[in-house]
Structure formats: C-alpha cells, structure tokens
Enzyme design. Sequence first.
Site, PDB file in Angstrom:
ATOM      1  N   ASN A  66       0.878  -1.171   0.000  1.00  0.00           N
ATOM      2  CA  ASN A  66       0.000   0.000   0.000  1.00  0.00           C
ATOM      3  C   ASN A  66       0.913   1.219   0.000  1.00  0.00           C
ATOM      4  O   ASN A  66       1.473   1.581   1.025  1.00  0.00           O
ATOM      5  CB  ASN A  66      -0.884  -0.043   1.259  1.00  0.00           C
ATOM      6  CG  ASN A  66      -1.702   1.228   1.431  1.00  0.00           C
ATOM      7  OD1 ASN A  66      -1.782   2.052   0.514  1.00  0.00           O
ATOM      8  ND2 ASN A  66      -2.315   1.394   2.594  1.00  0.00           N
ATOM      9  N   TRP A  67       1.062   1.810  -1.173  1.00  0.00           N
ATOM     10  CA  TRP A  67       2.013   2.924  -1.305  1.00  0.00           C
ATOM     11  C   TRP A  67       1.490   4.209  -0.655  1.00  0.00           C
ATOM     12  O   TRP A  67       2.225   5.185  -0.547  1.00  0.00           O
ATOM     13  CB  TRP A  67       2.323   3.180  -2.788  1.00  0.00           C
ATOM     14  CG  TRP A  67       3.041   2.061  -3.479  1.00  0.00           C
ATOM     15  CD1 TRP A  67       3.408   0.859  -2.941  1.00  0.00           C
ATOM     16  CD2 TRP A  67       3.484   2.026  -4.845  1.00  0.00           C
ATOM     17  NE1 TRP A  67       4.049   0.087  -3.885  1.00  0.00           N
ATOM     18  CE2 TRP A  67       4.109   0.783  -5.063  1.00  0.00           C
ATOM     19  CE3 TRP A  67       3.410   2.938  -5.914  1.00  0.00           C
ATOM     20  CZ2 TRP A  67       4.656   0.420  -6.305  1.00  0.00           C
ATOM     21  CZ3 TRP A  67       3.948   2.573  -7.144  1.00  0.00           C
ATOM     22  CH2 TRP A  67       4.572   1.325  -7.333  1.00  0.00           C
ATOM     23  N   LYS A  68       0.224   4.222  -0.312  1.00  0.00           N
ATOM     24  CA  LYS A  68      -0.410   5.433   0.250  1.00  0.00           C
ATOM     25  C   LYS A  68      -0.148   6.620  -0.680  1.00  0.00           C
ATOM     26  O   LYS A  68      -0.051   6.431  -1.886  1.00  0.00           O
ATOM     27  CB  LYS A  68       0.066   5.667   1.688  1.00  0.00           C
ATOM     28  CG  LYS A  68      -0.124   4.406   2.546  1.00  0.00           C
ATOM     29  CD  LYS A  68       0.021   4.616   4.016  1.00  0.00           C
ATOM     30  CE  LYS A  68      -0.192   3.279   4.728  1.00  0.00           C
ATOM     31  NZ  LYS A  68      -0.136   3.390   6.169  1.00  0.00           N
TER      32      LYS A  68
ATOM     33  N   HIS B 162      -9.626   1.075   4.670  1.00  0.00           N
ATOM     34  CA  HIS B 162      -8.339   1.255   5.360  1.00  0.00           C
ATOM     35  C   HIS B 162      -8.544   2.198   6.548  1.00  0.00           C
ATOM     36  O   HIS B 162      -9.341   3.131   6.472  1.00  0.00           O
ATOM     37  CB  HIS B 162      -7.294   1.823   4.395  1.00  0.00           C
ATOM     38  CG  HIS B 162      -5.922   1.834   4.994  1.00  0.00           C
ATOM     39  ND1 HIS B 162      -5.515   2.841   5.841  1.00  0.00           N
ATOM     40  CD2 HIS B 162      -4.890   0.957   4.915  1.00  0.00           C
ATOM     41  CE1 HIS B 162      -4.275   2.567   6.251  1.00  0.00           C
ATOM     42  NE2 HIS B 162      -3.882   1.434   5.705  1.00  0.00           N
TER      43      HIS B 162
ATOM     44  N   GLU C 179      -6.935   4.613   7.637  1.00  0.00           N
ATOM     45  CA  GLU C 179      -6.760   6.045   7.349  1.00  0.00           C
ATOM     46  C   GLU C 179      -8.009   6.616   6.674  1.00  0.00           C
ATOM     47  O   GLU C 179      -8.366   7.771   6.876  1.00  0.00           O
ATOM     48  CB  GLU C 179      -5.500   6.252   6.482  1.00  0.00           C
ATOM     49  CG  GLU C 179      -4.240   6.103   7.336  1.00  0.00           C
ATOM     50  CD  GLU C 179      -3.018   5.585   6.595  1.00  0.00           C
ATOM     51  OE1 GLU C 179      -2.962   5.685   5.355  1.00  0.00           O
ATOM     52  OE2 GLU C 179      -2.114   5.067   7.269  1.00  0.00           O
TER      53      GLU C 179
ATOM     54  N   GLU D 249      -5.445  -5.036  10.465  1.00  0.00           N
ATOM     55  CA  GLU D 249      -4.458  -3.984  10.665  1.00  0.00           C
ATOM     56  C   GLU D 249      -4.752  -3.234  11.963  1.00  0.00           C
ATOM     57  O   GLU D 249      -5.558  -2.296  11.978  1.00  0.00           O
ATOM     58  CB  GLU D 249      -4.508  -2.984   9.498  1.00  0.00           C
ATOM     59  CG  GLU D 249      -4.170  -3.610   8.165  1.00  0.00           C
ATOM     60  CD  GLU D 249      -3.614  -2.567   7.197  1.00  0.00           C
ATOM     61  OE1 GLU D 249      -2.485  -2.757   6.736  1.00  0.00           O
ATOM     62  OE2 GLU D 249      -4.295  -1.561   6.941  1.00  0.00           O
TER      63      GLU D 249
ATOM     64  N   GLY E 183       2.235   2.325  10.701  1.00  0.00           N
ATOM     65  CA  GLY E 183       3.153   3.443  10.551  1.00  0.00           C
ATOM     66  C   GLY E 183       3.810   3.894  11.844  1.00  0.00           C
ATOM     67  O   GLY E 183       4.412   4.959  11.911  1.00  0.00           O
TER      68      GLY E 183
ATOM     69  N   SER F 272       3.263  -2.047  10.288  1.00  0.00           N
ATOM     70  CA  SER F 272       4.713  -2.074  10.497  1.00  0.00           C
ATOM     71  C   SER F 272       5.331  -3.442  10.205  1.00  0.00           C
ATOM     72  O   SER F 272       6.272  -3.857  10.876  1.00  0.00           O
ATOM     73  CB  SER F 272       5.073  -1.599  11.912  1.00  0.00           C
ATOM     74  OG  SER F 272       4.630  -0.255  12.091  1.00  0.00           O
TER      75      SER F 272
ATOM     76  N   GLY G 129       2.808  -1.024   4.238  1.00  0.00           N
ATOM     77  CA  GLY G 129       2.893   0.386   3.877  1.00  0.00           C
ATOM     78  C   GLY G 129       4.336   0.779   3.659  1.00  0.00           C
ATOM     79  O   GLY G 129       4.918   0.577   2.592  1.00  0.00           O
ATOM     80  N   GLY G 130       4.960   1.325   4.712  1.00  0.00           N
ATOM     81  CA  GLY G 130       6.315   1.863   4.624  1.00  0.00           C
ATOM     82  C   GLY G 130       7.312   0.960   3.909  1.00  0.00           C
ATOM     83  O   GLY G 130       8.036   1.394   3.006  1.00  0.00           O
TER      84      GLY G 130
END
Length: 255
Positions: A9-11, A95, A97, A167, A173, A212, A233-234
């Site tokens: 997930n590149w956000k 998600h 966010e 999640e 994150g 994470s 993500g990251g």
Amino acid sequence: MRTYLVAGNWKMNGSLAANAELLAGVQAGRADAAGVELLVCPPAPYLASVAAATADHDIALGAQNVSEHASGAFTGEMAAPMLREVGCAYALVGHSERRTLYGETDAQVAAKFEAAVAGGLVPVLCVGETLEQREAGNTEAVVSAQLAAVIDRVGADGFGDAVVAYEPVWAIGTGKTATPEQAQDVHAFLRASLAKVDEALAMRTRIVYGGSMKAANAGELLAQTDIDGGLIGGASLKAEAFLAIATHARDAAGA
Ligand code: PGA
C-alpha cells in the site's frame, strides 16, 4: 491451500520516476517469491502507468479506495468499473486512514465492498482496533462489527474471493508491530467468525496482517497458521524490503 498475498500500500507516495525505479527493483527479484501473489496499490494518478509496467511481470494492481457508486455526479470519486478498466484487480476497502481521516463508516465501507465486487474487483477489507479499544478489551468486538457490517450486506455469496486485512491501528506506521501471537489470535477469531457464516468461505479467505510489517518481523508473522500474507505500507516503498517480506511468504508457504 491459500496462496500467500503480499500487498504494497504505497499510500500517497511516489512519482513517475520513483515508481519506475521501485517496480524495476521488484520485477528484478520477482522470481525469488515464486508462488506468492504480489500486489501493488499506487496512488490513483499512477494506476494506468503502473498497470503498463506490471502487465508482463505477474504483479497485480490495486486501488487504495473505491466509490460505493457505479457512476454519476460524485466529484473526486473513482468507480470500480473504471478501476477495473485501467487494470486493477483489487481495491482496498475501509483502510483505517480512510475510516479515521475521511470518516468512512462501517456502513459506507460495506457499500464500497459491494460496489467493488459488482465492478469486478476483489476487495481487501481492512479491519482493526485502536490502542484504546485494545486496552479496553474490545478488539474482538471491534473487528467483528467491522466484518459483520460487510457480511450482513453482501452475505457469504457476495463475499466472493475477498481478502481480509487485519491492521491494528496502533501498529500502522508506528514501528510497533503486533506480536505473532497477538496477530494470530485475531486472525483465528476472524476466521472463526467467517466459519459461522460459511465453513468453505472461512477456509478459502485470505486474512493478511498489516501494521509495520518488515523483513525483520515478517518471517514469524507469516509462519502463523491463520496469517496468509501482508499488507505493507512503509516497507513496500523499497524494492528490497518488499521482496524480503515476499521471500518470507514463499518460505512460509513451503514450510
Ligand atoms: P505500515 O502501513 O506498514 O506503514 O504500518 C500498513 C498499512 O497501513 O496498510
């Protein structure tokens, strides 16, 4: 046997140049993760170009969001058939966010899920509790309500081949990861919840972990019985880190 899914997930990160570099790196190491399904979810403006770059490389494409409507006067929104047309196979739905920053409710997430399936996409339904909810002992109640909102709307048949992503919000994150035991407990609970609806659905549904996840913790997480992959993500923004996780999935599949 469920095929492991390792999803990036590149956000809201990337650029044409950065995406090209990242994809070239992932493609170069793709063979190391043979048998693992890889998925990338770039920001919407890059979907078409990433579709072109990944088409011949056995890397699936997904959107980070999808509208609950099929078309019409919904400025700024993206419909499932449009995403499908530009090459998406998947869409993230709900998600955390989107839920916290954009106020998506369980009901709206369920409508998005239904619209994704109707438009030919496989939804990746994200569920998870906040730290406050976990500390109050409400983890199961929270994820079960998030899942039930979707099941109540679409039923077992409408769930199709959807993926569930557990999640924990406190792990996204933050560098804090759920322990393998904490994650496995919730994954097993989610699978048992699906089994109450339909046994076959529970057996085939991939439940992936997100929060994470990185090379250093992926091996242990992916070795858990009910963890069928990761939503990353990251660590998905660096080819090496993403591939290292995918390689752990390959090893877990072979174990
Ligand atoms: P993270 O994000 O890996 O950076 O924690 C996961 C996610 O939000 O899907």
